[in-house]
Write an enzyme that holds these catalytic residues in place. Structure first.
Site, PDB file in Angstrom:
ATOM      1  N   HIS A  79       1.930  -3.469 -10.161  1.00 45.51           N
ATOM      2  CA  HIS A  79       1.086  -3.573 -11.352  1.00 45.51           C
ATOM      3  C   HIS A  79       1.813  -3.039 -12.587  1.00 45.51           C
ATOM      4  CE1 HIS A  79      -2.867  -4.393  -9.265  1.00 45.51           C
ATOM      5  NE2 HIS A  79      -2.111  -4.005  -8.259  1.00 45.51           N
TER       6      HIS A  79
ATOM      7  N   ASP B  85      -4.986  -3.451 -17.215  1.00 45.97           N
ATOM      8  CA  ASP B  85      -4.986  -4.129 -15.918  1.00 45.97           C
ATOM      9  C   ASP B  85      -6.442  -4.421 -15.558  1.00 45.97           C
ATOM     10  OD1 ASP B  85      -4.993  -4.487 -12.986  1.00 45.97           O
ATOM     11  OD2 ASP B  85      -2.956  -3.715 -13.035  1.00 45.97           O
TER      12      ASP B  85
ATOM     13  N   GLN C  42     -15.002  -5.509 -11.651  1.00 48.69           N
ATOM     14  CA  GLN C  42     -13.782  -5.973 -12.321  1.00 48.69           C
ATOM     15  C   GLN C  42     -13.936  -7.404 -12.834  1.00 48.69           C
ATOM     16  OE1 GLN C  42     -10.852  -5.421  -9.237  1.00 48.69           O
ATOM     17  NE2 GLN C  42     -11.262  -3.220  -9.144  1.00 48.69           N
TER      18      GLN C  42
ATOM     19  N   SER D  34       6.260  -2.380  -1.712  1.00 51.26           N
ATOM     20  CA  SER D  34       6.186  -0.949  -2.008  1.00 51.26           C
ATOM     21  C   SER D  34       4.974  -0.253  -1.406  1.00 51.26           C
ATOM     22  CB  SER D  34       6.167  -0.739  -3.529  1.00 51.26           C
ATOM     23  OG  SER D  34       5.045  -1.391  -4.103  1.00 51.26           O
TER      24      SER D  34
ATOM     25  N   GLN E  82      15.658  -5.986  -5.771  1.00 53.37           N
ATOM     26  CA  GLN E  82      15.223  -7.200  -5.080  1.00 53.37           C
ATOM     27  C   GLN E  82      15.540  -8.486  -5.845  1.00 53.37           C
ATOM     28  OE1 GLN E  82      11.723  -7.746  -2.400  1.00 53.37           O
ATOM     29  NE2 GLN E  82      10.821  -8.684  -4.207  1.00 53.37           N
TER      30      GLN E  82
ATOM     31  N   HIS F  40       5.866  -9.815   2.706  1.00 52.73           N
ATOM     32  CA  HIS F  40       4.443  -9.526   2.858  1.00 52.73           C
ATOM     33  C   HIS F  40       3.582 -10.396   1.943  1.00 52.73           C
ATOM     34  CE1 HIS F  40       5.614  -7.574  -0.773  1.00 52.73           C
ATOM     35  NE2 HIS F  40       4.470  -6.976  -0.972  1.00 52.73           N
TER      36      HIS F  40
END
Length: 492
Positions: A23, A130, A225, A311, A371, A386
């Site tokens: 995020h 966010d 949200q 992560s 990455q 993932h």
């Protein structure tokens, strides 16, 4: 005769990411673009993420470069969280943030406003929160400050979350009893009524709806949200419109104007106006092991299997062992990013078979890596992932096919789209078994399945490049967001 009107005030944008690397990264990318265009930027960490960065990397990780400090500042607000809370406890994080952050963020906005008086500091002109951080929008609205919201995951994930309310109304959520959580027939319930994703099943929806609790924190937080985002001035999505066209079009019926700006990192790479100074800001609590790049230099093109579960995802010791044995017997060299905390509750000893491959130079295990650079390395031919959204965006930009093992949240939704719609990936069984890992890796590396997925991955890479380059669809949307929305206080 010239005008005596004073010049417009410098825009001051406050950005509020959720405390997770996936995020923080896109919000920091947006901060770079705003800063380069002359805006003052206040980047808000909660104490939890700030302390984790300090503990892992030291003060340098949270201190703006000297060349950028005049118009870039870090602020920290209390969140009621202890460092002992694991980062994968998403429900605990979200619950504490929504209970504890509104008051300190209100106070921060007041303080930023008071600093203007008598000083050459601009007032806050826009808040970018966010979507998960609903308190940011609430406080901005109370203060009369324009606000827009940034959803950092996929558009398909957002559409899944948006339909949690419908799942409740239809009696599918909460699950009637715990046995249904593992009932394949129930999880395969078709959801043809989801617009833009009629191929979805219950198991493909973001996993936080898998609960028997009618008062579940994540379900209620998600509903809150979605309501907050629907009332925002605009919604920014870090996605490629061409990739998620049907989904984005479906979302347009529920949300304010939507701007698709992804892959944002690629737009920045093609931009001549992103702050180079802020590129040095460290957002990861993990130290990148860059020796993997020189190791890759010694491997043939397209030969290496790259494995990284992000992560936050965790697995059991048994699952880690099965992955290790599968990689050891897959027949291809591999680079495995294995975080120190990826295994739940214990340190797992890697099996001899995998250690032998490492000793022979056919495998490498590191705790973290750069990455984006790894995925773009010529030696890499497959990404075992993932299905976290930032990872999938980086794979798309690099043209890498994906072998998916989704863990939580909207990763299951991403996986379904990856396999059924985008066509650039395949899925591993949830119950990990070394033989299946080895077989599917071989099929993706040297079989017809891999040829098919690589061809589609190459198509999406070309689409991402076209969207991100100067004049492309995402590039134009970034220009609109930054110049027409954020730098003028969120007005339309």
């Amino acid at each position: 005769m010239g005008s005596n009107a004073p010049p417009p005030p410098t825009p001051h944008v406050v950005l509020v990411p959720f405390p997770g690397q996936g995020h923080v990264a896109p919000l920091m990318q947006l901060a770079r673009l705003l800063h380069a265009r002359g805006a003052r930027v206040t980047f808000v960490y909660t104490q939890y993420n700030y302390r984790r960065l300090l503990r892992a990397k030291g003060e340098a990780a949270v201190r703006p470069p000297a060349t950028s400090s005049a118009r870039f500042r870090i602020e920290v607000i209390d969140d009621g969280l202890s460092l002992s809370v694991p980062q994968n406890d998403v429900g605990g994080l979200v619950d504490s943030l929504r209970k504890n952050c509104l008051h300190p963020f209100r106070a921060l906005l007041r303080r930023l406003g008071q600093e203007v008086e008598g000083q050459d500091a601009p007032p806050v002109t826009c808040v970018v929160g966010d979507v998960v951080m609903t308190f940011a929008a609430a406080a901005a609205r109370e203060a009369g400050i324009p606000e827009v919201q940034f959803f950092t995951a996929s558009a398909c994930g957002l559409l899944g979350y948006l339909h949690y309310g419908e799942l409740v109304e239809r009696g599918l959520v909460p699950f009637r009893d715990a046995s249904l959580l593992a009932d394949d027939d129930y999880l395969d319930t078709p959801l043809e009524w989801v617009p833009g994703m009629s191929h979805m099943r219950l198991r493909d929806m973001p996993t936080f709806c898998r609960t028997t609790d009618p008062d579940d924190v994540m379900v209620s937080a998600t509903l809150q949200q979605m309501e907050s985002a629907a009332g925002s001035k605009a919604l920014i999505l870090n996605t490629l419109y061409e990739l998620e066209k049907d989904v984005v079009d479906a979302l347009a019926a529920f949300f304010p104007p939507i701007y698709t700006v992804g892959p944002l990192a690629e737009v920045i790479a093609s931009s001549d106006s992103a702050s180079a100074g802020l590129a040095a800001m460290d957002i990861s609590i993990w130290q990148e092991d860059t020796r993997c790049l020189s190791w890759l230099d010694g491997k043939p093109a397209g030969s290496v299997v790259y494995v990284n579960f992000g992560s936050m995802a965790v697995m059991t010791a048994a699952q880690a062992r099965e992955f290790a044995l599968g990689l050891a017997s897959c027949g291809s060299p591999f680079l495995w990013v294995k975080r120190p905390d990826v295994v739940e509750g214990e340190e797992v000893l890697l099996p001899e078979a995998l250690l032998d491959e490492v000793a022979r130079g056919r495998g490498l295990v590191v705790p973290w890596c750069p990455q984006a650079a790894v995925l773009k390395h010529a030696a890499v031919g497959l990404f075992v992932s993932h299905c976290g959204w930032n990872s999938l965006l980086e794979a798309t930009a690099a043209g890498q096919p994906v072998l998916a093992w989704p863990c939580h949240g909207e990763q299951t939704t991403n996986c379904r789209q990856l396999c059924e719609v985008w066509g650039n990936g395949a899925q591993l069984p949830r119950e990990v078994e070394s033989g299946a890992v080895a077989r599917l890796v071989r099929e993706m590396m040297v079989g017809d399945l891999g040829k098919e997925k690589r061809a589609k991955a190459a198509e999406w890479k070309a689409a991402a490049e076209a969207a991100a380059r100067k004049g492309g669809a995402s590039w134009r949307n970034v220009e609109r967001v930054v110049n027409d929305l954020l730098l003028v206080g969120g007005k339309q």
